[in-house]
Design an enzyme around this catalytic site. Structure first.
Site, mmCIF file in Angstrom:
data_model
loop_
_atom_site.group_PDB
_atom_site.id
_atom_site.type_symbol
_atom_site.label_atom_id
_atom_site.label_comp_id
_atom_site.label_asym_id
_atom_site.label_seq_id
_atom_site.Cartn_x
_atom_site.Cartn_y
_atom_site.Cartn_z
ATOM 1 N N ASP A 39 1.720 -1.141 4.911
ATOM 2 C CA ASP A 39 1.427 0.136 5.578
ATOM 3 C C ASP A 39 -0.048 0.408 5.289
ATOM 4 O O ASP A 39 -0.396 1.082 4.328
ATOM 5 C CB ASP A 39 2.346 1.225 5.007
ATOM 6 C CG ASP A 39 2.251 2.521 5.784
ATOM 7 O OD1 ASP A 39 2.073 2.465 7.021
ATOM 8 O OD2 ASP A 39 2.328 3.591 5.163
ATOM 9 N N CYS A 45 0.893 -1.177 0.000
ATOM 10 C CA CYS A 45 0.000 0.000 0.000
ATOM 11 C C CYS A 45 0.924 1.218 0.000
ATOM 12 O O CYS A 45 1.236 1.768 1.051
ATOM 13 C CB CYS A 45 -0.865 0.012 1.251
ATOM 14 S SG CYS A 45 -1.725 -1.539 1.552
ATOM 15 N N ALA A 46 1.370 1.636 -1.166
ATOM 16 C CA ALA A 46 2.576 2.475 -1.218
ATOM 17 C C ALA A 46 2.375 3.984 -1.317
ATOM 18 O O ALA A 46 3.300 4.733 -0.996
ATOM 19 C CB ALA A 46 3.470 2.002 -2.354
ATOM 20 N N GLY A 56 6.254 7.759 0.602
ATOM 21 C CA GLY A 56 7.283 8.137 1.586
ATOM 22 C C GLY A 56 8.113 6.944 2.031
ATOM 23 O O GLY A 56 9.345 7.014 2.093
ATOM 24 N N LYS A 57 7.433 5.835 2.318
ATOM 25 C CA LYS A 57 8.178 4.681 2.820
ATOM 26 C C LYS A 57 8.925 3.974 1.687
ATOM 27 O O LYS A 57 9.992 3.415 1.916
ATOM 28 C CB LYS A 57 7.252 3.729 3.587
ATOM 29 C CG LYS A 57 6.721 4.406 4.842
ATOM 30 C CD LYS A 57 5.869 3.527 5.687
ATOM 31 C CE LYS A 57 5.185 4.332 6.773
ATOM 32 N NZ LYS A 57 4.166 5.283 6.255
ATOM 33 N N CYS A 79 -1.260 4.365 11.224
ATOM 34 C CA CYS A 79 -1.023 5.620 11.937
ATOM 35 C C CYS A 79 -2.217 5.948 12.826
ATOM 36 O O CYS A 79 -2.623 7.101 12.937
ATOM 37 C CB CYS A 79 -0.663 6.746 10.988
ATOM 38 S SG CYS A 79 -1.826 6.974 9.661
ATOM 39 N N PRO A 125 1.467 7.884 -0.637
ATOM 40 C CA PRO A 125 2.155 8.642 -1.678
ATOM 41 C C PRO A 125 3.611 8.250 -1.919
ATOM 42 O O PRO A 125 4.250 8.811 -2.811
ATOM 43 C CB PRO A 125 2.071 10.086 -1.174
ATOM 44 C CG PRO A 125 1.972 9.959 0.302
ATOM 45 C CD PRO A 125 1.242 8.679 0.579
HETATM 46 N N1 SAM Z 1 2.969 3.756 2.557
HETATM 47 C C1 SAM Z 1 2.487 5.071 2.179
HETATM 48 C C2 SAM Z 1 3.580 6.085 2.463
HETATM 49 O O1 SAM Z 1 4.415 5.870 3.326
HETATM 50 O O2 SAM Z 1 3.617 7.121 1.772
HETATM 51 C C3 SAM Z 1 1.177 5.402 2.890
HETATM 52 C C4 SAM Z 1 0.110 4.364 2.672
HETATM 53 S S1 SAM Z 1 -1.483 4.809 3.270
HETATM 54 C C5 SAM Z 1 -1.310 4.606 4.978
HETATM 55 C C6 SAM Z 1 -2.427 3.433 2.782
HETATM 56 C C7 SAM Z 1 -2.679 3.341 1.296
HETATM 57 O O3 SAM Z 1 -3.356 2.104 1.005
HETATM 58 C C8 SAM Z 1 -3.575 4.430 0.727
HETATM 59 O O4 SAM Z 1 -2.886 5.130 -0.269
HETATM 60 C C9 SAM Z 1 -4.771 3.694 0.148
HETATM 61 O O5 SAM Z 1 -5.267 4.266 -1.039
HETATM 62 C C10 SAM Z 1 -4.178 2.331 -0.121
HETATM 63 N N2 SAM Z 1 -5.146 1.214 -0.201
HETATM 64 C C11 SAM Z 1 -6.411 1.161 0.264
HETATM 65 N N3 SAM Z 1 -6.970 -0.033 -0.020
HETATM 66 C C12 SAM Z 1 -6.017 -0.755 -0.673
HETATM 67 C C13 SAM Z 1 -5.990 -2.061 -1.232
HETATM 68 N N4 SAM Z 1 -7.050 -2.863 -1.174
HETATM 69 N N5 SAM Z 1 -4.855 -2.463 -1.843
HETATM 70 C C14 SAM Z 1 -3.782 -1.656 -1.909
HETATM 71 N N6 SAM Z 1 -3.748 -0.413 -1.410
HETATM 72 C C15 SAM Z 1 -4.861 0.035 -0.796
#
Ligand code: SAM
Length: 332
Positions: free
Chosen positions: A209, A137-138, A142-143, A263, A140
């Site tokens: 994440d 779940c990448a 950052g990780k 978070c 925007p």
């Molecule tokens: N890892 C990211 C960073 O450090 O920038 C932040 C991730 S954010 C907490 C969680 C992300 O999961 C969101 O962008 C969301 O759109 C995405 N998401 C939601 N449902 C998902 C799914 N079924 N499969 C993959 N990603 C999903």
């Protein structure tokens, strides 16, 4: 003038009362008096701090000098394996945000602003050169950027389900990662719940994440209807998180490990989800991350009484990082 505007902007941020009431009830039950001091930080944006993660692919001595002059110091120092020397992150005790860098076509950005606790899942993942890594779940990104500061993975697969956020992820990668390394990164837009079946036993490390209740930003929702809907749908998040974890386990090679992070302070989305996985998947075991937590304990406040495979970062004045829950599991 710019600073004045920023300050005004922050002062204008309004607390969303329905969210605060909801949190008040849940977190007083779960965290007792500790919630009162966490609430004071979360509801006062003027106390918030931002870390500056340097981009090793666009190094600048001038930037480091400026950071020193402005009172920043390196956040993670030490010869421990979880603290790779190539990961440089600056923080300072006082609140405020270092100016963000504008996107300039053809030019790599020198730094990424983030909550310092966001680096803990990356440190816990301990990616080594050559390992195949999935960031489930990448966006925007950052990780993903932080992982690439730590090591050179063999395969690096960054996935994001949401269309708009997936474009944001691509832009982040383009802004921070140079040729030819960028060509080794695969960006996909799949439902993370399906990747395990699509690519079983393909990765050494997986970062989950997860989508979660973002306590810090939900408190400042400007649309009450949207906030109310989110609170109603909040109960469904643990099931999504559980399914993402199941998929991540399938995608791991035997012997590989995953890090789960959120978070939120919510127990239902944190240890309850991990306990459910541990109780229902016989091929995973918890990994002790207490040494890593000890190595960074100068900069973070953790919830006491958690198990050795998990940490929960609690925001505190002067160390306003988190909330961030991190747990590590290994596939047998
Ligand atoms: N890892 C990211 C960073 O450090 O920038 C932040 C991730 S954010 C907490 C969680 C992300 O999961 C969101 O962008 C969301 O759109 C995405 N998401 C939601 N449902 C998902 C799914 N079924 N499969 C993959 N990603 C999903």
């Amino acid at each position: 003038l710019k600073l004045e505007n920023k300050t005004k902007e922050k002062l204008q941020k309004q607390i969303c009362q329905v969210v605060l009431d909801h949190f008040e009830k849940q977190y007083t039950t779960e965290l007792g008096d500790t919630w009162t001091s966490i609430r004071d930080v979360l509801t006062h944006p003027l106390c918030w701090q931002y870390a500056v993660l340097l981009n090793k692919f666009s190094q600048s001595a001038e930037l480091e000098n400026t950071l020193h002059v402005k009172g920043y110091h390196p956040a993670f120092q030490g010869p421990l394996p979880y603290l790779p020397a190539s990961l440089k992150c600056y923080i300072r005790r006082s609140p405020g945000r270092f100016p963000a860098q504008k996107h300039q076509a053809g030019k790599l950005k020198e730094y990424y602003l983030l909550n310092a606790a966001s680096l803990l899942p990356v440190l816990a993942l301990e990616v080594k050169d050559g390992e195949d890594v999935l960031d489930l779940c990448a966006a925007p990104g950052g990780k993903s950027v932080a992982i690439l500061q730590c090591a050179y993975p063999g395969q690096f697969h960054c996935n994001e389900y949401d269309d708009l956020r997936s474009r944001w992820l691509k832009q982040t990668i383009e802004s921070f990662i140079p040729d030819p390394l960028i060509n080794l990164i695969k960006v996909s837009q799949l439902d993370g719940r399906q990747i395990g079946d699509l690519q079983p036993e393909s990765y050494d490390k997986v970062l989950v994440d997860a989508p979660c209740s973002n306590d810090r930003s939900w408190l400042f929702s400007s649309d009450i209807q949207q906030a109310t809907l989110r609170l109603i749908q909040r109960k469904e998040l643990s099931s999504l998180q559980f399914q993402l974890l199941r998929s991540a386990i399938k995608a791991l090679r035997p012997g590989g490990s995953l890090v789960y992070s959120t978070c939120t302070l919510s127990k239902a989305e944190n240890s309850d989800v991990i306990n459910l996985i541990l109780n229902s998947c016989s091929n995973v075991m918890p990994v002790d991350i207490s040494e890593m937590a000890k190595a960074v304990s100068q900069e973070f406040t953790f919830l006491g009484g958690t198990q050795q495979h998990e940490i929960l970062v609690l925001p505190e004045k002067g160390r306003a990082w988190g909330p961030m829950y991190v747990a590590k599991l290994k596939k047998m």
